[in-house]
Each structure stands twice: as structure tokens, then as C-alpha cells.
Design a protein around this motif. Structure first.
Motif, PDB file in Angstrom:
ATOM      1  N   PHE A  38      46.959  39.803  47.351  1.00 37.38           N
ATOM      2  CA  PHE A  38      46.492  39.273  46.070  1.00 37.38           C
ATOM      3  C   PHE A  38      46.335  37.757  46.125  1.00 37.38           C
ATOM      4  N   TYR A  62      45.082  36.694  40.037  1.00 33.82           N
ATOM      5  CA  TYR A  62      45.603  37.504  41.137  1.00 33.82           C
ATOM      6  C   TYR A  62      46.546  36.718  42.046  1.00 33.82           C
ATOM      7  N   THR A  77      51.252  46.115  37.345  1.00 30.66           N
ATOM      8  CA  THR A  77      50.368  46.041  38.509  1.00 30.66           C
ATOM      9  C   THR A  77      49.692  47.384  38.752  1.00 30.66           C
ATOM     10  N   SER A 113      47.242  48.117  35.547  1.00 30.65           N
ATOM     11  CA  SER A 113      46.121  47.175  35.473  1.00 30.65           C
ATOM     12  C   SER A 113      45.185  47.369  36.668  1.00 30.65           C
ATOM     13  N   SER A 114      45.717  47.762  37.813  1.00 28.89           N
ATOM     14  CA  SER A 114      44.874  48.035  38.978  1.00 28.89           C
ATOM     15  C   SER A 114      43.994  49.259  38.738  1.00 28.89           C
ATOM     16  N   HIS A 143      41.327  48.208  36.113  1.00 30.47           N
ATOM     17  CA  HIS A 143      40.375  47.298  36.758  1.00 30.47           C
ATOM     18  C   HIS A 143      39.444  48.075  37.688  1.00 30.47           C
ATOM     19  N   ASP A 150      36.790  46.384  46.737  1.00 28.98           N
ATOM     20  CA  ASP A 150      37.912  46.190  45.829  1.00 28.98           C
ATOM     21  C   ASP A 150      38.272  47.405  44.992  1.00 28.98           C
ATOM     22  N   LEU A 210      42.158  48.519  44.956  1.00 28.46           N
ATOM     23  CA  LEU A 210      42.972  48.548  43.742  1.00 28.46           C
ATOM     24  C   LEU A 210      43.613  49.918  43.526  1.00 28.46           C
ATOM     25  N   VAL A 231      46.547  50.197  45.901  1.00 27.25           N
ATOM     26  CA  VAL A 231      47.699  49.466  45.369  1.00 27.25           C
ATOM     27  C   VAL A 231      48.428  50.327  44.343  1.00 27.25           C
ATOM     28  N   ALA A 232      47.676  50.902  43.402  1.00 24.75           N
ATOM     29  CA  ALA A 232      48.278  51.717  42.344  1.00 24.75           C
ATOM     30  C   ALA A 232      48.980  52.947  42.921  1.00 24.75           C
TER      31      ALA A 232
END
Length: 126
Positions: free
Chosen positions: A18, A52, A76, A79-80, A83, A104, A108, A111-112
Motif C-alpha cells: 500500500f 493508501y 481494510t 473497503s478493499s 473499492h 488493482d 484488492l 487483500v480482502a
């Protein structure tokens, strides 16, 4: 290795990534930047870089004691997801960059998924 240790590693790694959104946009603009030209050509993009980078620093900090920072991790995660979904829809609009569907958006969602699985697993272990 415990899920908590993997969560600590994931938080640190994602925090570093990030913090590197700006260099990623230079290296792979079609996957990370929504405008033509250098990253600094867009005020919006620079705002996202700042947000970020700040989140990244806090994730690195949270990696020391993840369960004490669960609300930051949940922010996180969610929101990921939000997004990524918005960007996925927008990438199909006329003139948009489809490279985001390979850059991206999946990043994302990764990440989630990783933080979600490790956080809820680590919380249930303890």
C-alpha cells in the motif's frame, strides 16, 4: 506456523505494498492509474496515494498485535471489497482502462480474502 503469525506477515506485506502504490503506477500505469500521463498529473490519484500510504503505515504498525487492531483490519477488508467492486464496474465504462481488471481489482480482492481468512481464523484460534 500459526495463523496469527501468517496474519502478522500479511499485514506487514500488504502495508508495504500500500505504501508503494505510487511506484506501481509508474511501472504498470494501465493496472494502477486511472489517467494518462505521470501519476502526479491527477490530483485524485495523488489523494489515493496519500490515503493508501497512510493505511499502509498503520497496517505495518498493526502487524505487531493484529487482534488489538481488528477494526482497522476489518476496515481494510471491507473497503478493499467496495473499492474493487466499484473499480470493476467502472472499468467497463467507455474510455476506461481494462488493465484494472488484471491489476488493482484482483489485488484488492486478494487483500480482502487473505486478511479476512487469517483474521477470522486467528481470532477463532485464540
Amino acid at each position: 506456523m500459526s495463523r496469527l503469525k501468517f496474519l502478522q506477515i500479511a499485514l506487514f506485506a500488504f502495508g508495504v505494498v500500500f505504501c508503494l502504490v505510487y511506484p506501481l503506477a509508474i511501472i504498470w500505469p494501465s493496472g494502477w492509474a486511472w489517467h494518462d500521463g505521470p501519476p502526479t498529473a491527477s490530483h485524485y490519484f495523488m489523494m489515493i496515494v496519500g490515503i493508501y500510504a497512510t493505511l499502509g503505515l498503520f497496517l505495518i504498525r498493526a502487524s505487531r498485535d493484529p487482534l488489538a487492531h481488528r477494526s482497522l483490519i476489518e476496515f481494510t477488508i471491507w473497503s478493499s471489497i467496495v473499492h474493487a467492486l466499484i473499480m470493476a464496474v467502472q472499468s467497463y465504462s467507455p474510455g476506461a482502462h481494462m488493465g484494472h481488471m488484471l491489476g488493482d481489482v484482483p489485488a484488492l480482492l486478494l487483500v480482502a480474502a487473505v486478511l479476512g481468512g487469517l483474521t477470522y481464523g486467528a481470532a477463532n484460534d485464540g
